[in-house]
Design a protein around this motif. Structure first.
Motif, mmCIF file in Angstrom:
data_model
loop_
_atom_site.group_PDB
_atom_site.id
_atom_site.type_symbol
_atom_site.label_atom_id
_atom_site.label_comp_id
_atom_site.label_asym_id
_atom_site.label_seq_id
_atom_site.Cartn_x
_atom_site.Cartn_y
_atom_site.Cartn_z
ATOM 1 N N TRP A 168 41.674 21.366 44.038
ATOM 2 C CA TRP A 168 41.010 22.664 43.866
ATOM 3 C C TRP A 168 41.478 23.328 42.582
ATOM 4 O O TRP A 168 40.676 23.867 41.814
ATOM 5 C CB TRP A 168 41.305 23.544 45.069
ATOM 6 C CG TRP A 168 40.734 24.939 44.947
ATOM 7 C CD1 TRP A 168 39.476 25.344 45.273
ATOM 8 C CD2 TRP A 168 41.417 26.096 44.431
ATOM 9 N NE1 TRP A 168 39.321 26.689 45.004
ATOM 10 C CE2 TRP A 168 40.498 27.171 44.489
ATOM 11 C CE3 TRP A 168 42.698 26.317 43.949
ATOM 12 C CZ2 TRP A 168 40.849 28.439 44.076
ATOM 13 C CZ3 TRP A 168 43.040 27.590 43.521
ATOM 14 C CH2 TRP A 168 42.114 28.647 43.592
ATOM 15 N N SER A 169 42.792 23.281 42.315
ATOM 16 C CA SER A 169 43.349 23.901 41.109
ATOM 17 C C SER A 169 42.827 23.197 39.857
ATOM 18 O O SER A 169 42.512 23.847 38.854
ATOM 19 C CB SER A 169 44.879 23.843 41.141
ATOM 20 O OG SER A 169 45.386 24.519 42.268
ATOM 21 N N ALA B 221 39.955 21.584 39.584
ATOM 22 C CA ALA B 221 38.542 21.928 39.418
ATOM 23 C C ALA B 221 38.377 23.329 38.848
ATOM 24 O O ALA B 221 37.429 23.595 38.095
ATOM 25 C CB ALA B 221 37.817 21.808 40.754
ATOM 26 N N ARG B 222 39.304 24.221 39.175
ATOM 27 C CA ARG B 222 39.165 25.621 38.768
ATOM 28 C C ARG B 222 39.849 25.912 37.428
ATOM 29 O O ARG B 222 39.333 26.659 36.607
ATOM 30 C CB ARG B 222 39.756 26.525 39.848
ATOM 31 C CG ARG B 222 39.486 28.001 39.651
ATOM 32 C CD ARG B 222 39.985 28.802 40.833
ATOM 33 N NE ARG B 222 39.731 30.235 40.680
ATOM 34 C CZ ARG B 222 38.622 30.844 41.055
ATOM 35 N NH1 ARG B 222 37.642 30.129 41.600
ATOM 36 N NH2 ARG B 222 38.467 32.145 40.891
ATOM 37 N N PHE B 223 41.022 25.294 37.210
ATOM 38 C CA PHE B 223 41.828 25.643 36.034
ATOM 39 C C PHE B 223 42.062 24.476 35.073
ATOM 40 O O PHE B 223 42.707 24.660 34.050
ATOM 41 C CB PHE B 223 43.191 26.201 36.488
ATOM 42 C CG PHE B 223 43.090 27.381 37.400
ATOM 43 C CD1 PHE B 223 42.624 28.600 36.936
ATOM 44 C CD2 PHE B 223 43.450 27.263 38.732
ATOM 45 C CE1 PHE B 223 42.533 29.698 37.783
ATOM 46 C CE2 PHE B 223 43.366 28.352 39.594
ATOM 47 C CZ PHE B 223 42.891 29.573 39.115
#
Length: 393
Positions: free
Chosen positions: A161-162, A164-166
Protein backbone atom coordinates in the motif's frame (compact mmCIF):
# COMPACT_ATOMS: atom_id res chain seq x y z
CA UNK A 1 -7.78 -4.05 -13.94
CA UNK A 2 -4.31 -4.51 -12.45
CA UNK A 3 -1.94 -6.13 -14.91
CA UNK A 4 -0.84 -9.62 -13.85
CA UNK A 5 2.62 -10.82 -14.69
CA UNK A 6 3.51 -14.25 -16.04
CA UNK A 7 5.52 -16.41 -13.68
CA UNK A 8 9.29 -16.16 -14.03
CA UNK A 9 10.60 -19.72 -13.92
CA UNK A 10 14.02 -18.51 -12.77
CA UNK A 11 12.62 -17.43 -9.41
CA UNK A 12 11.26 -20.88 -8.63
CA UNK A 13 14.45 -22.55 -9.86
CA UNK A 14 16.78 -20.41 -7.73
CA UNK A 15 14.48 -20.84 -4.73
CA UNK A 16 14.48 -24.60 -5.25
CA UNK A 17 18.28 -24.67 -5.36
CA UNK A 18 18.36 -22.57 -2.18
CA UNK A 19 16.03 -24.98 -0.38
CA UNK A 20 18.23 -27.98 -1.21
CA UNK A 21 21.34 -26.11 -0.04
CA UNK A 22 19.53 -25.12 3.16
CA UNK A 23 18.82 -28.80 3.81
CA UNK A 24 22.50 -29.72 3.35
CA UNK A 25 23.61 -26.88 5.63
CA UNK A 26 21.07 -27.79 8.31
CA UNK A 27 22.40 -31.33 8.73
CA UNK A 28 24.69 -31.08 11.77
CA UNK A 29 28.26 -32.24 11.28
CA UNK A 30 27.75 -32.55 7.53
CA UNK A 31 31.09 -32.46 5.65
CA UNK A 32 29.31 -31.47 2.42
CA UNK A 33 28.13 -28.25 4.07
CA UNK A 34 31.74 -27.05 3.83
CA UNK A 35 31.54 -26.87 0.03
CA UNK A 36 28.14 -25.19 -0.38
CA UNK A 37 28.11 -21.73 -2.03
CA UNK A 38 27.72 -19.96 1.32
CA UNK A 39 31.31 -20.94 2.16
CA UNK A 40 32.58 -18.79 -0.70
CA UNK A 41 31.01 -15.50 0.28
CA UNK A 42 29.26 -13.77 3.18
CA UNK A 43 25.68 -14.34 1.97
CA UNK A 44 24.02 -17.72 1.60
CA UNK A 45 20.74 -19.42 0.67
CA UNK A 46 18.72 -17.63 3.35
CA UNK A 47 18.90 -14.36 1.41
CA UNK A 48 17.76 -16.12 -1.76
CA UNK A 49 14.78 -17.63 0.05
CA UNK A 50 13.70 -14.33 1.66
CA UNK A 51 14.29 -12.17 -1.44
CA UNK A 52 12.38 -14.42 -3.84
CA UNK A 53 9.59 -14.84 -1.27
CA UNK A 54 9.21 -11.05 -1.22
CA UNK A 55 9.13 -10.99 -5.03
CA UNK A 56 6.42 -13.67 -5.09
CA UNK A 57 4.37 -11.91 -2.40
CA UNK A 58 4.28 -8.72 -4.47
CA UNK A 59 3.09 -10.59 -7.57
CA UNK A 60 0.44 -12.52 -5.64
CA UNK A 61 -0.88 -9.71 -3.44
CA UNK A 62 -0.28 -6.61 -5.56
CA UNK A 63 -3.27 -7.29 -7.85
CA UNK A 64 -5.47 -8.05 -4.81
CA UNK A 65 -4.57 -4.66 -3.32
CA UNK A 66 -5.27 -2.86 -6.62
CA UNK A 67 -8.54 -4.63 -7.40
CA UNK A 68 -10.10 -5.25 -3.98
CA UNK A 69 -8.38 -2.85 -1.61
CA UNK A 70 -6.15 -2.97 1.45
CA UNK A 71 -8.56 -4.89 3.72
CA UNK A 72 -8.87 -7.79 1.25
CA UNK A 73 -5.10 -7.84 0.76
CA UNK A 74 -4.53 -7.94 4.53
CA UNK A 75 -7.07 -10.74 4.95
CA UNK A 76 -5.27 -12.76 2.28
CA UNK A 77 -1.94 -12.18 4.01
CA UNK A 78 -3.29 -13.18 7.41
CA UNK A 79 -4.77 -16.33 5.89
CA UNK A 80 -1.33 -17.20 4.57
CA UNK A 81 0.17 -16.45 7.99
CA UNK A 82 -2.19 -18.96 9.57
CA UNK A 83 -0.97 -21.61 7.12
CA UNK A 84 2.66 -20.76 7.91
CA UNK A 85 1.96 -20.77 11.65
CA UNK A 86 0.35 -24.22 11.45
CA UNK A 87 3.26 -25.48 9.33
CA UNK A 88 5.69 -24.10 11.91
CA UNK A 89 3.96 -26.03 14.70
CA UNK A 90 3.72 -29.25 12.70
CA UNK A 91 7.38 -29.07 11.69
CA UNK A 92 8.47 -28.49 15.27
CA UNK A 93 6.45 -31.45 16.58
CA UNK A 94 7.66 -33.77 13.81
CA UNK A 95 11.25 -32.73 14.46
CA UNK A 96 10.76 -33.23 18.21
CA UNK A 97 9.56 -36.79 17.52
CA UNK A 98 12.76 -37.47 15.56
CA UNK A 99 14.82 -36.05 18.44
CA UNK A 100 12.94 -38.20 20.96
CA UNK A 101 13.66 -41.33 18.91
CA UNK A 102 17.31 -40.37 18.55
CA UNK A 103 17.79 -39.70 22.27
CA UNK A 104 15.51 -42.21 23.99
CA UNK A 105 15.64 -45.08 21.49
CA UNK A 106 19.02 -44.76 19.78
CA UNK A 107 20.68 -43.48 22.97
CA UNK A 108 22.33 -40.41 21.41
CA UNK A 109 23.27 -37.59 23.82
CA UNK A 110 21.10 -34.56 23.22
CA UNK A 111 23.96 -32.18 23.99
CA UNK A 112 26.08 -33.71 21.21
CA UNK A 113 24.52 -31.36 18.65
CA UNK A 114 22.89 -27.96 18.93
CA UNK A 115 20.24 -29.27 16.54
CA UNK A 116 19.11 -31.80 19.13
CA UNK A 117 19.84 -29.57 22.13
CA UNK A 118 17.50 -26.89 20.80
CA UNK A 119 14.59 -29.20 21.66
CA UNK A 120 15.66 -29.60 25.32
CA UNK A 121 13.20 -26.93 26.58
CA UNK A 122 10.34 -28.87 25.00
CA UNK A 123 11.26 -32.08 26.83
CA UNK A 124 12.05 -30.32 30.11
CA UNK A 125 8.90 -28.18 30.26
CA UNK A 126 6.47 -29.14 27.46
CA UNK A 127 3.61 -26.82 28.44
CA UNK A 128 5.84 -23.76 28.78
CA UNK A 129 7.76 -24.49 25.59
CA UNK A 130 4.59 -25.03 23.56
CA UNK A 131 3.04 -21.83 24.90
CA UNK A 132 6.13 -19.88 23.88
CA UNK A 133 6.25 -21.64 20.53
CA UNK A 134 2.68 -20.66 19.73
CA UNK A 135 3.66 -16.99 20.02
CA UNK A 136 6.94 -17.54 18.11
CA UNK A 137 9.16 -17.06 21.14
CA UNK A 138 10.44 -20.62 21.33
CA UNK A 139 11.98 -21.59 18.02
CA UNK A 140 14.19 -24.69 17.90
CA UNK A 141 16.92 -24.99 15.32
CA UNK A 142 16.06 -23.84 11.76
CA UNK A 143 12.52 -22.68 12.60
CA UNK A 144 13.33 -19.00 13.09
CA UNK A 145 13.38 -18.29 9.34
CA UNK A 146 9.79 -19.56 9.09
CA UNK A 147 8.80 -17.30 12.00
CA UNK A 148 10.51 -14.40 10.22
CA UNK A 149 8.52 -15.21 7.09
CA UNK A 150 5.26 -15.07 9.06
CA UNK A 151 6.04 -11.54 10.26
CA UNK A 152 7.08 -10.37 6.80
CA UNK A 153 3.95 -11.76 5.12
CA UNK A 154 1.80 -10.04 7.75
CA UNK A 155 3.55 -6.72 7.06
CA UNK A 156 3.54 -7.09 3.25
CA UNK A 157 0.14 -5.44 2.58
CA UNK A 158 1.24 -2.29 4.42
CA UNK A 159 4.41 -2.10 2.35
CA UNK A 160 2.52 -2.71 -0.91
CA UNK A 161 0.00 0.00 0.00
CA UNK A 162 2.83 2.41 0.91
CA UNK A 163 4.64 1.67 -2.35
CA UNK A 164 1.48 2.23 -4.39
CA UNK A 165 0.86 5.53 -2.60
CA UNK A 166 4.36 6.92 -1.99
CA UNK A 167 6.61 5.01 -4.40
CA UNK A 168 10.29 4.86 -3.49
CA UNK A 169 9.61 6.50 -0.12
CA UNK A 170 8.36 3.09 1.02
CA UNK A 171 11.67 1.55 -0.01
CA UNK A 172 13.52 4.34 1.79
CA UNK A 173 11.59 3.54 4.97
CA UNK A 174 12.59 -0.12 4.65
CA UNK A 175 16.23 0.91 4.28
CA UNK A 176 15.90 3.19 7.32
CA UNK A 177 14.66 0.27 9.42
CA UNK A 178 17.62 -1.76 8.18
CA UNK A 179 20.01 0.98 9.30
CA UNK A 180 18.37 1.04 12.73
CA UNK A 181 19.03 -2.71 13.00
CA UNK A 182 22.70 -2.07 12.20
CA UNK A 183 22.95 0.69 14.77
CA UNK A 184 21.10 -1.25 17.49
CA UNK A 185 21.79 -4.96 16.81
CA UNK A 186 20.19 -5.99 20.10
CA UNK A 187 16.68 -5.27 18.77
CA UNK A 188 15.83 -8.95 18.39
CA UNK A 189 12.68 -10.92 19.34
CA UNK A 190 13.27 -13.28 22.29
CA UNK A 191 13.72 -17.01 21.92
CA UNK A 192 13.48 -19.51 24.78
CA UNK A 193 16.44 -21.26 23.17
CA UNK A 194 19.64 -19.20 22.77
CA UNK A 195 17.97 -16.02 23.99
CA UNK A 196 16.97 -14.45 20.66
CA UNK A 197 16.11 -15.06 17.03
CA UNK A 198 18.92 -15.71 14.55
CA UNK A 199 17.29 -13.29 12.11
CA UNK A 200 16.58 -9.67 12.99
CA UNK A 201 13.19 -8.79 11.45
CA UNK A 202 14.23 -5.13 11.22
CA UNK A 203 17.25 -6.09 9.12
CA UNK A 204 15.90 -8.96 7.05
CA UNK A 205 12.73 -7.11 6.04
CA UNK A 206 15.00 -5.07 3.78
CA UNK A 207 15.84 -8.10 1.61
CA UNK A 208 12.19 -9.18 1.53
CA UNK A 209 10.87 -5.78 0.50
CA UNK A 210 13.69 -5.18 -1.99
CA UNK A 211 12.44 -8.33 -3.69
CA UNK A 212 8.88 -7.01 -3.54
CA UNK A 213 10.01 -3.64 -4.92
CA UNK A 214 11.80 -5.29 -7.83
CA UNK A 215 8.65 -7.26 -8.68
CA UNK A 216 6.54 -4.10 -8.61
CA UNK A 217 9.06 -2.22 -10.75
CA UNK A 218 9.15 -5.01 -13.34
CA UNK A 219 5.35 -5.22 -13.40
CA UNK A 220 5.01 -1.48 -13.94
CA UNK A 221 7.24 -1.64 -17.02
CA UNK A 222 10.27 0.05 -15.51
CA UNK A 223 13.75 -1.26 -16.27
CA UNK A 224 15.35 -1.67 -12.83
CA UNK A 225 18.31 -3.74 -14.05
CA UNK A 226 19.88 -2.51 -17.31
CA UNK A 227 21.76 -5.16 -19.28
CA UNK A 228 25.08 -3.42 -19.03
CA UNK A 229 28.46 -5.20 -19.33
CA UNK A 230 29.83 -2.71 -16.82
CA UNK A 231 27.20 -3.66 -14.25
CA UNK A 232 27.93 -7.34 -14.81
CA UNK A 233 31.67 -6.71 -14.47
CA UNK A 234 31.16 -4.77 -11.23
CA UNK A 235 28.88 -7.45 -9.78
CA UNK A 236 31.31 -10.22 -10.71
CA UNK A 237 34.16 -8.23 -9.17
CA UNK A 238 32.27 -8.07 -5.87
CA UNK A 239 31.39 -11.78 -5.91
CA UNK A 240 34.85 -12.99 -6.93
CA UNK A 241 36.66 -10.48 -4.74
CA UNK A 242 34.76 -11.51 -1.62
CA UNK A 243 35.26 -15.20 -2.42
CA UNK A 244 39.02 -14.63 -2.66
CA UNK A 245 38.98 -12.54 0.51
CA UNK A 246 37.10 -15.16 2.50
CA UNK A 247 39.26 -17.97 1.13
CA UNK A 248 42.50 -16.15 1.84
CA UNK A 249 41.48 -15.42 5.44
CA UNK A 250 40.51 -19.04 6.13
CA UNK A 251 42.77 -21.59 7.78
CA UNK A 252 42.93 -23.55 4.53
CA UNK A 253 43.95 -20.46 2.59
CA UNK A 254 46.76 -19.72 5.02
CA UNK A 255 47.92 -23.33 4.95
CA UNK A 256 48.16 -23.29 1.15
CA UNK A 257 49.95 -19.93 0.97
CA UNK A 258 53.77 -19.86 1.03
CA UNK A 259 55.20 -18.34 4.21
CA UNK A 260 56.78 -15.38 2.43
CA UNK A 261 53.42 -14.40 0.94
CA UNK A 262 51.35 -14.88 4.08
CA UNK A 263 51.97 -11.29 5.14
CA UNK A 264 49.78 -10.18 2.21
CA UNK A 265 46.79 -12.20 3.35
CA UNK A 266 43.92 -10.47 5.22
CA UNK A 267 44.15 -10.93 8.97
CA UNK A 268 40.40 -11.34 9.39
CA UNK A 269 37.47 -12.53 7.34
CA UNK A 270 35.00 -10.16 5.69
CA UNK A 271 33.80 -7.59 8.28
CA UNK A 272 30.25 -6.23 8.70
CA UNK A 273 28.83 -9.52 7.45
CA UNK A 274 26.88 -10.79 10.47
CA UNK A 275 23.99 -13.05 9.51
CA UNK A 276 21.61 -12.14 12.35
CA UNK A 277 21.61 -8.43 11.45
CA UNK A 278 22.38 -8.92 7.73
CA UNK A 279 25.59 -6.89 7.78
CA UNK A 280 26.20 -4.39 4.94
CA UNK A 281 28.90 -6.49 3.28
CA UNK A 282 26.60 -9.49 3.37
CA UNK A 283 23.82 -7.46 1.75
CA UNK A 284 26.20 -6.07 -0.87
CA UNK A 285 27.39 -9.58 -1.75
CA UNK A 286 23.84 -10.82 -2.14
CA UNK A 287 22.77 -7.90 -4.34
CA UNK A 288 25.79 -8.56 -6.53
CA UNK A 289 24.70 -12.20 -6.84
CA UNK A 290 21.22 -11.03 -7.87
CA UNK A 291 22.72 -8.90 -10.64
CA UNK A 292 24.95 -11.75 -11.85
CA UNK A 293 22.06 -14.24 -11.89
CA UNK A 294 19.67 -11.83 -13.64
CA UNK A 295 22.22 -10.86 -16.29
CA UNK A 296 23.71 -14.29 -16.99
CA UNK A 297 20.52 -16.36 -16.91
CA UNK A 298 17.98 -15.01 -19.43
CA UNK A 299 14.32 -15.62 -18.75
CA UNK A 300 13.92 -17.64 -21.94
CA UNK A 301 17.03 -19.83 -21.52
CA UNK A 302 16.38 -23.21 -23.16
CA UNK A 303 17.89 -25.23 -20.30
CA UNK A 304 15.19 -23.96 -17.94
CA UNK A 305 12.86 -26.48 -19.63
CA UNK A 306 15.17 -29.44 -19.01
CA UNK A 307 14.17 -32.27 -16.68
CA UNK A 308 16.56 -31.38 -13.82
CA UNK A 309 15.60 -27.71 -14.05
CA UNK A 310 11.90 -28.58 -13.87
CA UNK A 311 12.50 -30.64 -10.72
CA UNK A 312 14.33 -27.74 -9.07
CA UNK A 313 11.59 -25.37 -10.22
CA UNK A 314 8.99 -27.63 -8.59
CA UNK A 315 10.94 -27.39 -5.31
CA UNK A 316 10.77 -23.61 -5.44
CA UNK A 317 7.12 -23.57 -6.44
CA UNK A 318 6.20 -25.74 -3.44
CA UNK A 319 8.68 -24.13 -1.08
CA UNK A 320 6.70 -24.43 2.17
CA UNK A 321 6.27 -28.24 2.26
CA UNK A 322 9.77 -28.74 0.85
CA UNK A 323 11.28 -26.52 3.53
CA UNK A 324 9.32 -28.12 6.38
CA UNK A 325 10.12 -31.68 5.30
CA UNK A 326 13.73 -30.60 4.78
CA UNK A 327 13.97 -29.42 8.40
CA UNK A 328 12.71 -32.77 9.69
CA UNK A 329 15.09 -34.65 7.38
CA UNK A 330 17.99 -32.46 8.50
CA UNK A 331 17.31 -33.31 12.16
CA UNK A 332 17.13 -37.00 11.25
CA UNK A 333 20.33 -36.68 9.20
CA UNK A 334 22.07 -35.04 12.14
CA UNK A 335 21.15 -38.02 14.35
CA UNK A 336 22.38 -40.48 11.71
CA UNK A 337 25.75 -38.70 11.38
CA UNK A 338 26.13 -38.62 15.16
CA UNK A 339 25.82 -42.39 15.18
CA UNK A 340 28.50 -42.78 12.49
CA UNK A 341 30.09 -40.53 9.88
CA UNK A 342 31.58 -42.83 7.25
CA UNK A 343 31.61 -41.71 3.62
CA UNK A 344 28.72 -44.01 2.60
CA UNK A 345 26.62 -42.70 5.48
CA UNK A 346 27.34 -39.07 4.59
CA UNK A 347 26.42 -39.68 0.95
CA UNK A 348 23.27 -41.58 1.94
CA UNK A 349 22.10 -38.77 4.22
CA UNK A 350 22.70 -36.03 1.66
CA UNK A 351 21.66 -37.79 -1.53
CA UNK A 352 18.74 -39.50 0.19
CA UNK A 353 17.46 -36.27 1.66
CA UNK A 354 17.79 -34.35 -1.61
CA UNK A 355 16.06 -37.20 -3.48
CA UNK A 356 13.14 -37.22 -1.03
CA UNK A 357 12.68 -33.46 -1.41
CA UNK A 358 12.83 -33.65 -5.21
CA UNK A 359 10.30 -36.49 -5.29
CA UNK A 360 8.02 -34.61 -2.90
CA UNK A 361 8.14 -31.48 -5.06
CA UNK A 362 7.55 -33.49 -8.25
CA UNK A 363 4.50 -35.23 -6.77
CA UNK A 364 3.05 -31.93 -5.53
CA UNK A 365 3.65 -30.32 -8.93
CA UNK A 366 1.90 -33.15 -10.76
CA UNK A 367 -1.08 -32.85 -8.42
CA UNK A 368 -1.18 -29.11 -9.09
CA UNK A 369 -1.08 -29.51 -12.86
CA UNK A 370 -3.83 -32.17 -12.75
CA UNK A 371 -6.08 -29.79 -10.83
CA UNK A 372 -5.24 -26.79 -13.02
CA UNK A 373 -7.39 -27.61 -16.10
CA UNK A 374 -10.51 -28.03 -13.95
CA UNK A 375 -9.78 -24.77 -12.16
CA UNK A 376 -9.28 -22.98 -15.49
CA UNK A 377 -12.62 -24.28 -16.75
CA UNK A 378 -14.38 -23.04 -13.62
CA UNK A 379 -12.69 -19.63 -13.60
CA UNK A 380 -12.71 -16.80 -16.16
CA UNK A 381 -9.98 -16.75 -18.76
CA UNK A 382 -6.97 -14.62 -17.87
CA UNK A 383 -6.67 -11.16 -19.30
CA UNK A 384 -4.60 -10.69 -22.47
CA UNK A 385 -1.93 -8.87 -20.45
CA UNK A 386 -0.67 -12.04 -18.82
CA UNK A 387 -1.29 -15.13 -16.75
CA UNK A 388 -2.13 -14.86 -13.10
CA UNK A 389 0.63 -15.82 -10.71
CA UNK A 390 -0.30 -18.66 -8.39
CA UNK A 391 0.28 -18.16 -4.69
CA UNK A 392 2.80 -20.90 -3.97
CA UNK A 393 5.32 -18.76 -2.15
Amino acid sequence: MQQRQTRDVRLDLFKGVALLIIFVNHVGGNPLAKVTPGRFGPSDSAEIFVFISGYAIALAYGPVLAERGFAACQRKALGRCRQLWAANIATMLASALVVALAVHVAGLPMEASNRLASFAPLFESPATAMAWHLVLMYLPFALDILALYILLVAAAPLFLWSYARFGMAAVAMSVALYLIAQAVPGLMPPNLWEGGWNFSPLAWQCVFFLGASLALAVRSGQVPLPRSPWLLAAALAVVIGMALWKGAASDLGRALTPDDLEVWLPTRTIPWADKDTLGPMRLLHFLALVCVAALLVPRDAAWLNSGPARMLTACGRHSLPVFCVGVVLAIAGTAVLLAGKSLPVVLAVNLGGVAILLVLATVLERRRTRRQPAAQVASPAPSPSGTAVAETH
